[in-house]
Structures are given as structure tokens and as C-alpha cells.
Enzyme design. Sequence first.
Site, PDB file in Angstrom:
ATOM      1  N   ARG A 187    -134.735 -28.127 -41.188  1.00  0.00           N
ATOM      2  CA  ARG A 187    -135.481 -29.138 -40.430  1.00  0.00           C
ATOM      3  C   ARG A 187    -135.888 -30.238 -41.409  1.00  0.00           C
ATOM      4  O   ARG A 187    -136.508 -29.962 -42.445  1.00  0.00           O
ATOM      5  CB  ARG A 187    -136.716 -28.511 -39.818  1.00  0.00           C
ATOM      6  CG  ARG A 187    -137.534 -29.517 -39.077  1.00  0.00           C
ATOM      7  CD  ARG A 187    -138.762 -28.920 -38.476  1.00  0.00           C
ATOM      8  NE  ARG A 187    -139.514 -29.979 -37.828  1.00  0.00           N
ATOM      9  CZ  ARG A 187    -140.790 -29.896 -37.555  1.00  0.00           C
ATOM     10  NH1 ARG A 187    -141.461 -28.812 -37.852  1.00  0.00           N
ATOM     11  NH2 ARG A 187    -141.406 -30.893 -36.956  1.00  0.00           N
ATOM     12  N   GLU A 191    -137.716 -24.803 -31.340  1.00  0.00           N
ATOM     13  CA  GLU A 191    -137.055 -25.749 -32.246  1.00  0.00           C
ATOM     14  C   GLU A 191    -136.108 -25.043 -33.207  1.00  0.00           C
ATOM     15  O   GLU A 191    -135.054 -25.553 -33.530  1.00  0.00           O
ATOM     16  CB  GLU A 191    -138.119 -26.536 -33.022  1.00  0.00           C
ATOM     17  CG  GLU A 191    -138.853 -27.526 -32.154  1.00  0.00           C
ATOM     18  CD  GLU A 191    -140.173 -27.980 -32.744  1.00  0.00           C
ATOM     19  OE1 GLU A 191    -141.140 -27.197 -32.677  1.00  0.00           O
ATOM     20  OE2 GLU A 191    -140.234 -29.091 -33.267  1.00  0.00           O
TER      21      GLU A 191
END
Length: 606
Positions: free
Chosen positions: A82, A380
Amino acid sequence: MNVLVINCGSSSIKAEVINTQGERLHTLTVSRIQEADPFIQLNEAILSDKCTTSGYEEVLSFALHCLVDVLADTPLIGVGHRVVHGGEFFKEAVLIDEQVEATIESLSALAPLHNPINLQGIRIAKQHFATVPHLAVFDTAFHQTLPKRAKHYAIQKEIADKHSIQRYGFHGTSHAYVAEEAAKFLKTDIRQLRLITCHLGNGCSIAAIEYGRSIETSMGMTPLEGLVMGTRSGDIDAGALIFLAQQEGMSLEELDTFLNKESGLLGLSGASNDMRDIIERAARGDERCRLALHVFNHRIKKYIGAYTAVMGGVDAIIFTGGIGENSAVIRHNITQSFGYIGAILDEDDNRNIQLSRNHRVASFAMNHSRVQLLAVKTDEQFSIAKQTVQLVGVDNAINPVPEIPIAISARHIHLTQEKVEELFGLGYELTVKKWLSQPGQFAANETVTLVGPKNKIERVRILGPTRSLNQIEISRTDEFVLGIDAPIRASGNVKNTPGVTLVGPKGTVKLEEGVICALRHIHMTPKDAEIFGVKDKDIVEVEVRNSGRSLIFGDVLIRVSPKYKLEMHIDTDEGNAAEISRGAVGALVNTEGKAVLRKKNLMLEE
Ligand code: ADP
């Protein structure tokens, strides 16, 4: 297929090994990483005591080393990282190479607390997992579709451009993920939905997703703008900051801390940044917590109204994040008076929502509500894992689906040798002005005048070599100029098409048929076709990637031959519609890396 997803923050790290079904095979958590006593947990085991070193790099290395040990029977196909800020460079997940690392580094000025740490995580993880590809998934990427009117702050443009000051938006992975989940739940193509997604966690943001594209979002250049958050203020009059600096003598650092760490729910309530505490205290009559709740809810309501206006309506409003998923009270307070936009809350359904990994989406709108109200469990990490799988081939090879170069075919003519001689003289042969991208094809030096019933167009180029059929390929605009109504056809199919008069230096040719508006098409080799998962004569959709105006072209014909080179051909009208310039590329529109094929009754080559 298993993917390691790593999320490196400045104080904590979360890493998970996830398979394609979304199951967590291993979970590694590190908190207080910069402190003397970091906490490290791998699955059930607490490893803090075993770590004899300190410092971000050392502790992360130790933790990943422990992870490598337990991964002996769990081969990875890739590592997804990320990354918070992708600036204007990254519109989607990318394979990390030196260039990508350098770009992430160069964006550190925009996200000083995040990008350097993200990059450090990438570099350390690459040492531990050196044999698999590493990918970066950006929080900002999904919002790259924001139109200019939503991106720009109304400040001096020169200064804004110089420092890349504009709205980028964050939480993109979550907004994109819950929007997709909502569309699946509603059994409607996301390209037909106008969605408002509210990500309400410690950080909060809201996005307007129009037909699959983010067109507005509340976070801006940094994750400080917009909604009220745990400790962040969200929107505040910039004048108040100038005032504070003057009156309180606050330095830039102090203002930064004030806005990012001491405001929001915490600042308003004076008690907590945690919504559960706020709700509890407010229920017991704490006035400041009540105020915090009211400001929090009001801000969200205001944005939902604004985003409904921006999209000219809304089909579903989605709540996610720790607060959005779990708090019936907050969902109630925000949506109870949404009758004016056609959203009618079902109190019982709202109260009974219990989301879980197997029950990710729940509706809490009445049956007769025109607008859906949904709570969606965000994930996510899984979204990053999915994007990693998409970009990394199953056989561990890096297999991104290539982009397709797009070229504009200006109006041109293909002629038989017989007609060349009628126009240019007996025995005349076309001469090469420029070789074209398709092997053996060339633009000739020779041009002719096209004469239609209304007007003529001069200097229309002939393409060589000569062919067995005469064919004139012009755009719709050319047709209007000439006064000819030609059909859209694949090259080679000129039956029952209108004719035109050609005027050359040595003669005039009146063709009975041959004028077409060329069906946009992609030339490719059989190997390309295999990679894209298409075959000759398939019809696909192509999204133009880097043009002035974004556009998806439908009805694009696939043409496969070993003689071809990968290239999409469109005409000048189409090129102008998308504001295509040199170097433009397109990608087959897809959801899972596969081409979307549509069979249509188009007049294809026999
Ligand atoms: P992050 O943004 O750090 O991922 P989360 O999405 O986990 O955070 O959200 C954390 C927030 O969610 C906290 O304010 C927490 O109080 C709130 N939250 C979690 N469960 C509930 C609940 N049942 N009711 C109200 N708020 C909740």
C-alpha cells in the site's frame, strides 16, 4: 495463489498473506515500531521478546524474517504494497521497478509522513522476498479520474502548478472496493450507477462515483480536508489558520499538530477520538460529545447533498469503515431525513446489520426507497491482493496485459494498379513517401482529389502497395463535406457502398462504390490475441488511457494476422473526440484482466 500484502505506517505495520478467496493465511502486526519496546505478533504468537534490535528498518526486517520462516509451505506469487501518494503519476497498481521507486520518493514532499515509510517498507520487503514481483497500490489512484473542476483549488495557478497543489483524494482502494461490492450486490453494472461512498474510520472521506469513476472526493492535497475525523479537523476556513498563527503565535509545526492530531472528534469532545466513546458519553449527556456527534454527522450529510447535486442524482449511498460498518446510530442520524433524495431508511434493517467476512453487504433502505442505502464491509488488503494477482501471471511470470498504441488514420485511399494507371498514367507505380507501422504498408507520395456531390477534398493520400479493391476511407466529417453518406465498415467490405470521383494528374476515375467510414480496429499478431484473450473479428471496448479527454471506444474490431503489428486505428474524428496526441495508448476494458467481448451484427469482412 497467495499474495503478501504489506501496509507500512509510521508507527505500525500490518502484513497479511491472503489467497484469492480472501482467506487470511498469516497475519503479522507490528506496533510502536519506532519505540524502544515494539510489539510484534505473528498469527497467535507474540514475538516482541524475541526481537533484540530497535529502529524501523531493523524491527521490520526481524518481523519479515519471522514471516519468511512460516511461509515455507505457502508460496507467494507476489507482494502488494500500500502506497499512500501516487501523485498524478499512478492511475492504477504498478509493478515496482527502479523508476517507480524513484517516483514514489519524488512524491515524498506531498506525503512526508507516508511515502518515505512506504518506500522503506518496499525496499526491506524486496530483500526478504527477492524472487517474486512487488507491486504498489496507491491510495490516490482511484481518484485520478477527478475532473479538473473538482481537482483545482481556486488559488494562483502558477503557484499551484509549481508545487503540484491540487486535490488528489485518498482511501481510493476502499472507495473502489466498496463501490464494486455494492454494484455486485445490486446486480447492476457499476457503469450504470451513481454511488456515494462514505468511508468512516479513524480517517474519514466521502466520494462521488459516477458510472464507475471517482468524480469528487472530500480529501484533497492531503488527507486533512473534508469530513470530521478522529483527530483531524477536516474542512476549516484557511483564514482561521492565519488568524491563529497571528493571535496564538502558532508555528507551522504546531498548526500541523493542532489540525492533524488534536482536532476532529478529539478536539470537539475534549474526551476521545474514538467514536464508540463519543457515542457512549453523548448518551450519558456529555454536551461536548453531543456537539462532536452533531458536527460529524452534519458534515457528512452536507457532502452527500452536494455530491447528489454534482451527479444529478444518486442510486446508492454506501457506508463503510469502522464507524460506517458498525454504527447503526451514525447511519441513522445521517440518513433519517433523506426522503428528499428518495432514500428511505428502514430502522429495523439498520439496527440489525452485522457485517462479517461472509456477509459483506447489507441494505437498510425500505423496499420502496428509490435510492439504496448500504453498509459494506471494506477490505483494502484483499483489494490490494486482488490487484496484485491481476498484474502477476499465474506461472509467477510478470504478465501485465500490454497497452495498445493508438494511431490516427487520416483520410486515405487504397487503389488497384489499374486505377493508379488511369489517374497517373500508363505503367505508373506508386512511390514510397513513408513506411507505415504495419509491415509492408506505406504512404505514397501520390495524392488525388476527391470530388463529391457537395464539395471536393484535395491532396488525399494514397496508401500502397496496390490492392485488389478500391477503397476510400474517410471520416464522418469528410462525408459531410463531400455530401456522401458512407457506412461504417471493416476494411475490405465495400459492397453496396457509395462511390466518388477521383481526380489525378493524368485522368479522372469515377468509382461506383468504395467509400467507407472505417470501423475502428486493432491489428494484432496471434500471440497478442492469446495475451489479450481475443480472436480475429471479436468486437471489444477500448479505454483510451492518456489522452486529453477520457473516452471508451466501443465496437472495436480485432484483426489478427502474423503480418500485423499491435496498433489500434481510429479516424481523425475519433482522435479529436478523445484529444489523442502522440504516444496515446488504450487498454481493453475489462474487470478481471479479460476482454469484454460483444457480438454485434457489424458488417465484417467476408
Ligand atoms: P482505520 O481508519 O484506522 O482503519 P477503522 O476503520 O477501524 O479505523 O475505524 C475506527 C473507528 O471506528 C473508531 O472511531 C471506532 O470507534 C469506530 N467504531 C468501531 N466500531 C464501532 C461501533 N460499533 N460503533 C461506533 N463506532 C465504531
